[in-house]
Design a protein around this motif. Structure first.
Motif, PDB file in Angstrom:
ATOM      1  N   GLY A   1       0.764  -1.240   0.000  1.00 22.14           N
ATOM      2  CA  GLY A   1       0.000   0.000   0.000  1.00 22.14           C
ATOM      3  C   GLY A   1       0.792   1.286   0.000  1.00 22.14           C
ATOM      4  O   GLY A   1       0.200   2.357  -0.052  1.00 22.14           O
ATOM      5  N   ARG A   2       2.110   1.234   0.016  1.00 23.66           N
ATOM      6  CA  ARG A   2       2.865   2.473   0.190  1.00 23.66           C
ATOM      7  C   ARG A   2       3.030   3.262  -1.101  1.00 23.66           C
ATOM      8  O   ARG A   2       3.266   4.468  -1.069  1.00 23.66           O
ATOM      9  CB  ARG A   2       4.219   2.195   0.837  1.00 23.66           C
ATOM     10  N   ARG A   3       2.931   2.607  -2.255  1.00 25.62           N
ATOM     11  CA  ARG A   3       3.116   3.308  -3.521  1.00 25.62           C
ATOM     12  C   ARG A   3       2.361   2.565  -4.629  1.00 25.62           C
ATOM     13  O   ARG A   3       1.761   1.521  -4.406  1.00 25.62           O
ATOM     14  CB  ARG A   3       4.600   3.410  -3.884  1.00 25.62           C
ATOM     15  N   GLY A   4       2.400   3.119  -5.838  1.00 26.12           N
ATOM     16  CA  GLY A   4       1.824   2.453  -7.000  1.00 26.12           C
ATOM     17  C   GLY A   4       0.334   2.224  -6.884  1.00 26.12           C
ATOM     18  O   GLY A   4      -0.409   3.072  -6.370  1.00 26.12           O
ATOM     19  N   LEU A   5      -0.119   1.084  -7.371  1.00 25.58           N
ATOM     20  CA  LEU A   5      -1.545   0.780  -7.342  1.00 25.58           C
ATOM     21  C   LEU A   5      -2.074   0.725  -5.914  1.00 25.58           C
ATOM     22  O   LEU A   5      -3.217   1.103  -5.659  1.00 25.58           O
ATOM     23  CB  LEU A   5      -1.816  -0.559  -8.045  1.00 25.58           C
ATOM     24  N   GLY A   6      -1.246   0.253  -4.983  1.00 24.72           N
ATOM     25  CA  GLY A   6      -1.688   0.194  -3.592  1.00 24.72           C
ATOM     26  C   GLY A   6      -1.998   1.568  -3.042  1.00 24.72           C
ATOM     27  O   GLY A   6      -3.015   1.773  -2.374  1.00 24.72           O
ATOM     28  N   ARG A   7      -1.134   2.510  -3.309  1.00 23.85           N
ATOM     29  CA  ARG A   7      -1.383   3.887  -2.880  1.00 23.85           C
ATOM     30  C   ARG A   7      -2.630   4.446  -3.565  1.00 23.85           C
ATOM     31  O   ARG A   7      -3.458   5.095  -2.915  1.00 23.85           O
ATOM     32  CB  ARG A   7      -0.174   4.765  -3.192  1.00 23.85           C
ATOM     33  N   GLY A   8      -2.777   4.186  -4.849  1.00 28.94           N
ATOM     34  CA  GLY A   8      -3.969   4.661  -5.555  1.00 28.94           C
ATOM     35  C   GLY A   8      -5.246   4.103  -4.960  1.00 28.94           C
ATOM     36  O   GLY A   8      -6.246   4.826  -4.805  1.00 28.94           O
ATOM     37  N   CYS A   9      -5.219   2.822  -4.598  1.00 32.76           N
ATOM     38  CA  CYS A   9      -6.394   2.206  -3.967  1.00 32.76           C
ATOM     39  C   CYS A   9      -6.653   2.820  -2.599  1.00 32.76           C
ATOM     40  O   CYS A   9      -7.792   3.129  -2.247  1.00 32.76           O
ATOM     41  CB  CYS A   9      -6.186   0.699  -3.837  1.00 32.76           C
ATOM     42  N   ALA A  10      -5.595   2.989  -1.815  1.00 36.69           N
ATOM     43  CA  ALA A  10      -5.752   3.539  -0.465  1.00 36.69           C
ATOM     44  C   ALA A  10      -6.306   4.957  -0.510  1.00 36.69           C
ATOM     45  O   ALA A  10      -7.204   5.308   0.275  1.00 36.69           O
ATOM     46  CB  ALA A  10      -4.415   3.504   0.270  1.00 36.69           C
ATOM     47  N   MET A  11      -5.807   5.776  -1.418  1.00 38.33           N
ATOM     48  CA  MET A  11      -6.285   7.159  -1.514  1.00 38.33           C
ATOM     49  C   MET A  11      -7.764   7.195  -1.891  1.00 38.33           C
ATOM     50  O   MET A  11      -8.548   7.983  -1.334  1.00 38.33           O
ATOM     51  CB  MET A  11      -5.455   7.931  -2.531  1.00 38.33           C
TER      52      MET A  11
ATOM     53  N   LEU B   1      -9.978   4.833  -1.368  1.00 38.72           N
ATOM     54  CA  LEU B   1     -10.740   4.308  -0.238  1.00 38.72           C
ATOM     55  C   LEU B   1     -10.885   5.363   0.857  1.00 38.72           C
ATOM     56  O   LEU B   1     -11.951   5.500   1.461  1.00 38.72           O
ATOM     57  CB  LEU B   1     -10.063   3.054   0.316  1.00 38.72           C
ATOM     58  N   ALA B   2      -9.820   6.120   1.116  1.00 39.67           N
ATOM     59  CA  ALA B   2      -9.908   7.197   2.099  1.00 39.67           C
ATOM     60  C   ALA B   2     -10.950   8.222   1.680  1.00 39.67           C
ATOM     61  O   ALA B   2     -11.732   8.725   2.502  1.00 39.67           O
ATOM     62  CB  ALA B   2      -8.541   7.858   2.279  1.00 39.67           C
ATOM     63  N   ALA B   3     -10.995   8.538   0.385  1.00 37.17           N
ATOM     64  CA  ALA B   3     -11.974   9.499  -0.123  1.00 37.17           C
ATOM     65  C   ALA B   3     -13.402   8.989   0.014  1.00 37.17           C
ATOM     66  O   ALA B   3     -14.347   9.783   0.110  1.00 37.17           O
ATOM     67  CB  ALA B   3     -11.677   9.828  -1.589  1.00 37.17           C
ATOM     68  N   ARG B   4     -13.565   7.657   0.067  1.00 33.11           N
ATOM     69  CA  ARG B   4     -14.882   7.062   0.251  1.00 33.11           C
ATOM     70  C   ARG B   4     -15.209   6.809   1.720  1.00 33.11           C
ATOM     71  O   ARG B   4     -16.213   6.174   2.041  1.00 33.11           O
ATOM     72  CB  ARG B   4     -14.990   5.740  -0.525  1.00 33.11           C
TER      73      ARG B   4
ATOM     74  N   GLY C   1      -7.768   2.724  -8.440  1.00 33.12           N
ATOM     75  CA  GLY C   1      -8.213   3.044  -7.077  1.00 33.12           C
ATOM     76  C   GLY C   1      -9.702   3.312  -7.001  1.00 33.12           C
ATOM     77  O   GLY C   1     -10.390   2.812  -6.104  1.00 33.12           O
ATOM     78  N   ARG C   2     -10.226   4.099  -7.927  1.00 30.14           N
ATOM     79  CA  ARG C   2     -11.659   4.432  -7.893  1.00 30.14           C
ATOM     80  C   ARG C   2     -12.516   3.197  -8.140  1.00 30.14           C
ATOM     81  O   ARG C   2     -13.610   3.070  -7.582  1.00 30.14           O
ATOM     82  CB  ARG C   2     -11.957   5.531  -8.910  1.00 30.14           C
ATOM     83  N   THR C   3     -12.026   2.290  -8.976  1.00 23.36           N
ATOM     84  CA  THR C   3     -12.758   1.040  -9.205  1.00 23.36           C
ATOM     85  C   THR C   3     -12.806   0.200  -7.933  1.00 23.36           C
ATOM     86  O   THR C   3     -13.854  -0.325  -7.546  1.00 23.36           O
ATOM     87  CB  THR C   3     -12.088   0.250 -10.342  1.00 23.36           C
ATOM     88  N   VAL C   4     -11.660   0.086  -7.275  1.00 23.17           N
ATOM     89  CA  VAL C   4     -11.583  -0.687  -6.031  1.00 23.17           C
ATOM     90  C   VAL C   4     -12.479  -0.071  -4.961  1.00 23.17           C
ATOM     91  O   VAL C   4     -13.204  -0.783  -4.245  1.00 23.17           O
ATOM     92  CB  VAL C   4     -10.124  -0.778  -5.559  1.00 23.17           C
ATOM     93  N   ALA C   5     -12.452   1.249  -4.827  1.00 28.54           N
ATOM     94  CA  ALA C   5     -13.266   1.920  -3.806  1.00 28.54           C
ATOM     95  C   ALA C   5     -14.753   1.710  -4.066  1.00 28.54           C
ATOM     96  O   ALA C   5     -15.537   1.525  -3.131  1.00 28.54           O
ATOM     97  CB  ALA C   5     -12.930   3.405  -3.765  1.00 28.54           C
TER      98      ALA C   5
END
Length: 262
Positions: free
Chosen positions: A14-24, A26-29, A232-236
């Motif tokens: 989760g610290r970078r790349g797709l993991g970071r994109g997913c985490a960001m 998810l935080a927005a959701r 990230g938006r798809t995962v969220a």
């Protein structure tokens, strides 16, 4: 279990790349986040700070998903961080150690890729799924999302170990989907296409030029790279339960690359 007012998501790698994109995303959701990553460094600290700026509570756990013996403790630490887990994003993965074909692929390269991309994701998901099944739901959508790749069903002869690992992980997603559906836990698979990350654009041997040539030749109908936030938006969306009657079918985030044409 104590009541929570926000859902909790765990993102591996989760610290970078797709993991970071997913985490960001998810935080927005409205999710609080537990990040699991091999490296606890300045990049990780920057990601945590960015998530906290979005209003999320964040716990960072340093761990290697290839270490199966550490999975039970890692899963429990993730669970205990905020009193439960509502979503697990199985994102951690590595690129091949070297380009090869099936005639030159080494056992060491194969095992390195499989230990993380397939074996590690499978058994960490198992450890966390057992905790989720045993817990009383708190009213949040519950899910498990596997990040595979278009390599799961597109043969790329230069990266056989990667293709095999992602194809296997797609089957793992299906197995968990049928096992967990009756427990109210939706399992989804997201298949990214050519996404602009450090894995695809940095370092010796990165496929940047080949991908850009592929896009320029018209093989990606949307005519651009995918970005971390596209995945990230798809995962969220999935984690929030916005596809309530869908499980396991691969969701492509590939700009139309995988569309069959006559």
């Amino acid at each position: 279990m104590a009541e929570r007012d926000k859902p909790v998501a765990v993102v591996t790698g989760g610290r970078r790349g797709l993991g970071r994109g997913c985490a960001m995303a998810l935080a927005a959701r409205g999710f609080d986040l537990v990040l699991i990553d091999l490296h606890d460094d300045e990049v990780a600290h920057e990601t945590v700070a960015a998530l906290e700026a979005e209003g999320a509570r964040v716990r960072f756990l340093q761990g290697n998903i290839a270490d199966l013996d550490g999975h039970a403790a890692l899963a429990q630490a993730a669970w205990d961080a905020f009193g439960g887990i509502d979503c697990l994003v199985n994102n951690a993965g590595v690129a091949p150690l070297a380009l090869s074909d099936v005639l030159t692929l080494t056992r060491e390269a194969y095992e390195h890729t499989m230990n993380i991309n397939l074996r590690g994701n499978l058994f960490l998901a198992q450890a966390i799924a057992r905790l989720m099944v045993a817990a009383e739901p708190l009213g949040f959508a519950r899910s498990m999302i596997f990040i595979t790749s278009i390599a799961a069903n597109h043969v790329s002869v230069a990266i056989p170990d990667y293709c095999i690992s992602k194809s296997g992980l797609s089957m793992v997603a299906g197995l968990f989907a049928l096992t967990l559906a009756g427990h109210g836990i939706q399992v989804q698979e997201v298949r990214p296409g050519f996404i602009r990350t450090d894995m695809t654009t940095a370092g010796e041997g990165s496929p940047t030029e080949a991908i850009e040539a592929h896009i320029a030749a018209g093989h990606v109908p949307m005519n651009r790279w995918g970005e971390e936030e596209d995945v990230g938006r798809t995962v969220a969306m999935l984690a929030a339960g916005d596809l309530p009657f869908s499980v396991a079918h691969p969701i492509y985030v590939d700009g139309g690359y995988g569309i069959r044409t006559a």
